[in-house]
Design a protein around this motif. Structure first.
Motif, PDB file in Angstrom:
ATOM      1  N   ASP A 213     -53.025   9.586 -25.165  1.00  0.00           N
ATOM      2  CA  ASP A 213     -52.131   8.855 -26.081  1.00  0.00           C
ATOM      3  C   ASP A 213     -51.892   7.428 -25.623  1.00  0.00           C
ATOM      4  O   ASP A 213     -51.959   6.491 -26.428  1.00  0.00           O
ATOM      5  CB  ASP A 213     -50.788   9.581 -26.207  1.00  0.00           C
ATOM      6  N   THR A 214     -51.600   7.283 -24.296  1.00  0.00           N
ATOM      7  CA  THR A 214     -51.315   5.936 -23.794  1.00  0.00           C
ATOM      8  C   THR A 214     -52.556   5.056 -23.860  1.00  0.00           C
ATOM      9  O   THR A 214     -52.474   3.882 -24.231  1.00  0.00           O
ATOM     10  CB  THR A 214     -50.794   5.979 -22.343  1.00  0.00           C
TER      11      THR A 214
ATOM     12  N   GLN B  86     -53.030   3.867 -27.211  1.00  0.00           N
ATOM     13  CA  GLN B  86     -52.028   2.832 -27.509  1.00  0.00           C
ATOM     14  C   GLN B  86     -52.430   1.476 -26.902  1.00  0.00           C
ATOM     15  O   GLN B  86     -52.292   0.441 -27.549  1.00  0.00           O
ATOM     16  CB  GLN B  86     -50.699   3.288 -26.918  1.00  0.00           C
TER      17      GLN B  86
ATOM     18  N   VAL C 258     -46.984   0.680 -19.646  1.00  0.00           N
ATOM     19  CA  VAL C 258     -47.682   1.102 -18.425  1.00  0.00           C
ATOM     20  C   VAL C 258     -47.047   0.357 -17.251  1.00  0.00           C
ATOM     21  O   VAL C 258     -46.951  -0.870 -17.286  1.00  0.00           O
ATOM     22  CB  VAL C 258     -49.195   0.772 -18.513  1.00  0.00           C
TER      23      VAL C 258
ATOM     24  N   ALA D 250     -47.611  -1.087 -23.944  1.00  0.00           N
ATOM     25  CA  ALA D 250     -47.723   0.376 -23.962  1.00  0.00           C
ATOM     26  C   ALA D 250     -46.869   0.997 -22.850  1.00  0.00           C
ATOM     27  O   ALA D 250     -47.015   2.181 -22.534  1.00  0.00           O
ATOM     28  CB  ALA D 250     -49.184   0.786 -23.810  1.00  0.00           C
TER      29      ALA D 250
ATOM     30  N   GLY E 198     -50.906   8.135 -18.456  1.00  0.00           N
ATOM     31  CA  GLY E 198     -50.261   8.846 -19.556  1.00  0.00           C
ATOM     32  C   GLY E 198     -51.280   9.494 -20.480  1.00  0.00           C
ATOM     33  O   GLY E 198     -50.956   9.861 -21.613  1.00  0.00           O
TER      34      GLY E 198
END
Lengths: 138, 287
Positions: free
Chosen positions: A32-33, A36, A116, A114, A29
């Motif tokens: 941003d991910t 995070q 994932v 997050a 991602g």
């Protein structure tokens, strides 16, 4: 030959087609991910007594920045890592095997928070595996 | 070597001595990733269901010790096998296990008991982190409490025998479409008939033979593993003893316990063909 083609097809389904393959960084991602995950990881560390002692004298903002870069690098993202080597960072900490694995457990929790996916988590963990010998018992 | 009357007790005592000499030591073992400690197999050693693996049972890391207990039941057409076991693991390096197998011949009122003491030593590696597979050597000393049936079917030795094995196990993170995969390969030197329940050696063969055993599995989440196992077995008695296969699903809700359900295909046992049925195992970590 037909059998071979079928096998290739199945293999490409399993591994993702080579020509359109995304980098792990994109799968995660992107920026941003990863940011995070790092924020969540720092949060997990702050609330874990064992882990927090390793960070008592650390500059958390520097840690945040460098870990973002390092994860980006491990995930084949478009970043340059500007921090110290893993050996330099962990030297003198004498991190035990069980504390290392505690760190991994917290990192998994950070990825889960997050959002994932499990399979992408494993791919990132696989990239991190070789760094273990540069981290423990130094 | 003189074998003490209660080898299990002697080993446990030796183990506890090691522990007290090694203080301080962490007694709450959690130093491995969840689901990478493996299970306890049907003879009490850390492994899969029917195959001993290179993994040291329990979640101990190199600074920790752990203790575990297991109960397993395999219920096939004409027989039922119950196994109770306990194990101690030291520093992810040495495993000491004790187990009792109770083999019931259904409808015949016959119960055969066998006690097993297992030792395993890790030679190399870490199942997750090393480049090459984790490698361990092990032995299982088996003492048959009820040897009458073994004698009746022509076993050369109806009291005791020892198996020796070399096992290699590896977890590959994200290997199959992002799912973690695990495989194990074991070579076992054995004379045991049906694990020793029918004694050791027989009319057809009385020498140690090398048998190969294998496991493969996929972890569909941090808590669910699915896989298959295969165990080659000798036919020393000439009763058509078959190789074993099982298909398993393990649920590992936490590092404290796990539950395994499997379909076991055990083939011909003591002349009775087509023995298959459910395998159920509950494995817990005490500390």
């Amino acid at each position: 030959m037909k059998k071979f083609a079928t096998l290739c097809f199945i293999f490409s389904l399993l591994t993702g087609c080579a020509s359109t393959q995304m980098s792990l960084y994109d799968e995660l991602g992107g920026k941003d991910t990863v940011a995070q995950i790092v924020d969540n990881f720092i949060h997990e560390i702050e609330y874990n007594k064992t882990m927090f002692t390793y960070f008592a004298e650390s500059d958390i903002e520097r840690f945040r920045e460098k870990l973002n870069e390092h994860l980006c690098l491990l995930a084949n993202g478009p970043c340059t890592y500007t921090g110290d080597t893993m050996e330099q960072v962990h030297a003198g900490m004498n991190i035990s095997e069980s504390d290392f694995n505690l760190g991994v457990d917290l990192f998994i929790a950070a990825m889960t928070k997050a959002n994932v996916p499990h399979t992408v988590q494993n791919k990132l963990l696989a990239k991190m595996v070789p760094t273990r010998k540069e981290i423990i018992y130094l | 070597m003189k074998i003490p009357k209660y080898p299990a007790l002697a080993l446990l005592q030796a183990g506890l001595t090691i522990v007290t000499l090694h203080t301080p030591v962490a007694l709450a073992a959690d130093g491995k990733l969840i689901a990478t400690a493996g299970l306890s197999q049907i003879e009490g050693s850390g492994g899969g269901g029917i195959v001993p693996w290179a993994t040291i049972s329990g979640y101990d890391s190199r600074d920790q010790i752990s203790a575990g207990a297991v109960v397993t039941q395999v219920d096939v057409d004409d027989y039922r096998l119950t196994m109770l076991g306990a194990s101690l693991s030291f520093y992810d390096s040495l495993e000491v296990s004790v187990a009792q197998q109770r083999f019931e011949i259904k409808g015949a009122g016959i119960d055969i008991k066998q006690n097993i003491v297992g030792l395993k030593y890790r030679l190399y590696g870490d199942v997750v982190y090393s480049d090459w597979p984790q490698l361990s050597v092990g032995m299982q000393y088996k003492h048959l409490e009820d040897g009458d049936i073994a004698a009746a079917v022509g076993a050369d030795n109806n009291s005791s025998g020892t198996d020796f094995y070399l096992a290699a196990t590896k977890v590959h993170l994200g290997a199959i479409a992002g799912y973690n995969a695990v495989w194990n390969l074991t070579a076992r030197a054995t004379k045991a008939n049906e694990m020793g329940i029918l004694g050791f050696g027989g009319i057809k063969n009385d020498d140690y033979e090398i048998m190969f055993e294998a496991s493969a599995g996929i972890l569909f989440s941090r808590n669910i593993a699915v896989g298959i196992e295969y165990r080659q077995k000798p036919d020393n008695l000439g009763l058509g003893e078959d190789n074993w296969t099982d298909y398993f699903i393990s649920y590992i809700p936490s590092k404290d316990f796990n539950l395994t359900l499997a379909w076991a295909e055990l083939g011909t046992i003591a002349g009775a063909a087509g023995q298959s049925g459910l395998y159920l195992s509950l494995n817990g970590q005490l500390w």
